[in-house]
Design a protein around this motif. Structure first.
Motif, PDB file in Angstrom:
ATOM      1  N   ALA A  84       0.853  -1.189   0.000  1.00  0.00           N
ATOM      2  CA  ALA A  84       0.000   0.000   0.000  1.00  0.00           C
ATOM      3  C   ALA A  84       0.886   1.235   0.000  1.00  0.00           C
ATOM      4  CB  ALA A  84      -0.915   0.010   1.219  1.00  0.00           C
ATOM      5  N   LEU A  85       0.287   2.372  -0.304  1.00  0.00           N
ATOM      6  CA  LEU A  85       0.978   3.660  -0.265  1.00  0.00           C
ATOM      7  C   LEU A  85      -0.019   4.716   0.180  1.00  0.00           C
ATOM      8  CD1 LEU A  85       3.765   4.995  -1.010  1.00  0.00           C
ATOM      9  CD2 LEU A  85       2.724   5.584  -3.208  1.00  0.00           C
ATOM     10  N   ASP A  86       0.404   5.611   1.053  1.00  0.00           N
ATOM     11  CA  ASP A  86      -0.491   6.654   1.557  1.00  0.00           C
ATOM     12  C   ASP A  86      -0.138   8.046   1.043  1.00  0.00           C
ATOM     13  OD1 ASP A  86      -2.018   5.017   3.678  1.00  0.00           O
ATOM     14  OD2 ASP A  86       0.080   4.627   4.181  1.00  0.00           O
ATOM     15  N   ALA A 130       0.272   5.210  -8.203  1.00  0.00           N
ATOM     16  CA  ALA A 130      -0.031   5.229  -6.768  1.00  0.00           C
ATOM     17  C   ALA A 130      -1.497   4.923  -6.491  1.00  0.00           C
ATOM     18  CB  ALA A 130       0.339   6.590  -6.179  1.00  0.00           C
ATOM     19  N   GLU A 131      -2.366   5.303  -7.393  1.00  0.00           N
ATOM     20  CA  GLU A 131      -3.818   5.192  -7.166  1.00  0.00           C
ATOM     21  C   GLU A 131      -4.260   3.820  -6.677  1.00  0.00           C
ATOM     22  OE1 GLU A 131      -8.053   5.732  -9.607  1.00  0.00           O
ATOM     23  OE2 GLU A 131      -6.136   6.020 -10.639  1.00  0.00           O
ATOM     24  N   GLY A 138      -5.546   8.658   0.124  1.00  0.00           N
ATOM     25  CA  GLY A 138      -4.140   9.034   0.219  1.00  0.00           C
ATOM     26  C   GLY A 138      -3.924  10.476  -0.188  1.00  0.00           C
ATOM     27  N   THR A 139      -2.663  10.859  -0.292  1.00  0.00           N
ATOM     28  CA  THR A 139      -2.292  12.238  -0.607  1.00  0.00           C
ATOM     29  C   THR A 139      -1.186  12.240  -1.649  1.00  0.00           C
ATOM     30  OG1 THR A 139      -2.766  12.874   1.690  1.00  0.00           O
ATOM     31  CG2 THR A 139      -1.501  14.439   0.351  1.00  0.00           C
ATOM     32  N   LYS A 179     -12.342   8.919  -4.414  1.00  0.00           N
ATOM     33  CA  LYS A 179     -11.609   7.819  -3.791  1.00  0.00           C
ATOM     34  C   LYS A 179     -10.855   8.269  -2.540  1.00  0.00           C
ATOM     35  CE  LYS A 179     -10.938   5.068  -7.962  1.00  0.00           C
ATOM     36  NZ  LYS A 179      -9.970   4.295  -8.787  1.00  0.00           N
ATOM     37  N   ASN A 180     -11.152   9.485  -2.088  1.00  0.00           N
ATOM     38  CA  ASN A 180     -10.480  10.055  -0.915  1.00  0.00           C
ATOM     39  C   ASN A 180      -8.976  10.218  -1.129  1.00  0.00           C
ATOM     40  OD1 ASN A 180     -12.733  10.478   0.755  1.00  0.00           O
ATOM     41  ND2 ASN A 180     -12.731   8.332   1.386  1.00  0.00           N
ATOM     42  N   ILE A 181      -8.579  10.401  -2.394  1.00  0.00           N
ATOM     43  CA  ILE A 181      -7.191  10.719  -2.701  1.00  0.00           C
ATOM     44  C   ILE A 181      -7.120  12.210  -2.998  1.00  0.00           C
ATOM     45  CG2 ILE A 181      -5.251  10.335  -4.271  1.00  0.00           C
ATOM     46  CD1 ILE A 181      -6.389   7.520  -4.786  1.00  0.00           C
TER      47      ILE A 181
END
Length: 254
Positions: A84-86, A130-131, A138-139, A179-181
């Motif tokens: 995963a990646l945040d 990253a998505e 994420g950010t 997607k809260n990104i």
């Protein structure tokens, strides 16, 4: 007020300890994030690896963003090691010197294409990779400059390039918001970094910026890092699509 403990961050763009990306990496680490740090090539590795090791980076890998194979290999490693990646921080820009120092009108087609691909296209490519690693949100952040909005003497072709970067930031923020990104552009005032040293008469630009800014202080990499850490936190989960000025108020003065 907030913690990044357990969050995993990819930092792209450290050249040395004066880099904006390094200031951001420091701040993210201090708030508890785990780091993956890239270096451009074998020539850059001796300067970047010791900094990455000081910060306890769990992944240290080469990344030339013009090489799609290296992008794929990096994200394969992140997927294998972390799953995963945040946080993604993109802090790279490039333009051939002859085009950077010339008029926008005289910029070569090849120089413009390279500047756009490395400075803007790579942010799109990295965010796309990253998505899928951000299923819970994420950010993604990039670094811009006031020359995207107003004409800044000697900034030349990088002004239009950064304007494109800011527009890309807004469009991706709109697309990834469900997607809260979140997607952001950090816009510090002029900083004495290796990349900025390629701009003609840059020392004069630094002096003028300090005089003009209401605080009469140039931003530091620590200032940028603090803002990046906040935007990466859950406290900023409803903030996206902005160009965030970190410049002592430079941008508000006519």
């Amino acid at each position: 007020m907030f913690s990044l403990k357990g969050k995993k961050a990819l930092i792209v763009g450290i050249a040395n300890r004066h880099s904006i990306a390094y200031g951001c990496a420091q701040a993210l680490k201090e708030q508890g994030a785990e780091l993956a740090i890239t270096y451009l090539n074998a020539k850059a590795e001796p300067f970047v690896r010791p900094l990455a090791e000081e910060l306890g980076a769990q992944i240290i890998a080469p990344l030339d963003v013009s090489d799609h194979g290296q992008i794929d290999a990096l994200f394969d490693q992140i997927t294998a090691d972390w799953g995963a990646l945040d946080i993604l921080l993109h802090s790279i820009a490039y333009c051939p010197m002859e085009d950077l120092h010339g008029r926008v009108t005289d910029c070569s087609r090849a120089g413009f294409q390279v500047a756009m691909d490395i400075s803007v296209g790579s942010f799109i490519h990295l965010t796309r990779k990253a998505e899928p690693l951000m299923p819970a949100g994420g950010t993604c952040m990039t670094v811009s400059y006031f020359g995207a909005e107003k004409v800044v003497e000697n900034y030349n072709i990088m002004g239009p390039v950064k304007a494109a970067l800011e527009s890309v930031t807004k469009y991706m923020a709109a697309e990834l918001g469900p997607k809260n990104i979140s997607v952001h552009a950090l816009s510090p005032g002029p900083l004495k970094t290796r990349a900025a040293s390629g701009i003609a008469h840059f020392d004069a630009l630094l002096e003028q910026a300090a005089e003009r800014a209401p605080t009469h202080h140039l931003a530091s990499i620590e200032d940028v890092g603090a803002y990046a850490a906040f935007l990466s936190s859950d406290a900023a989960q409803n903030v996206t699509g902005g160009v965030h000025y970190i410049d002592g108020g430079y941008h508000i003065v006519g």
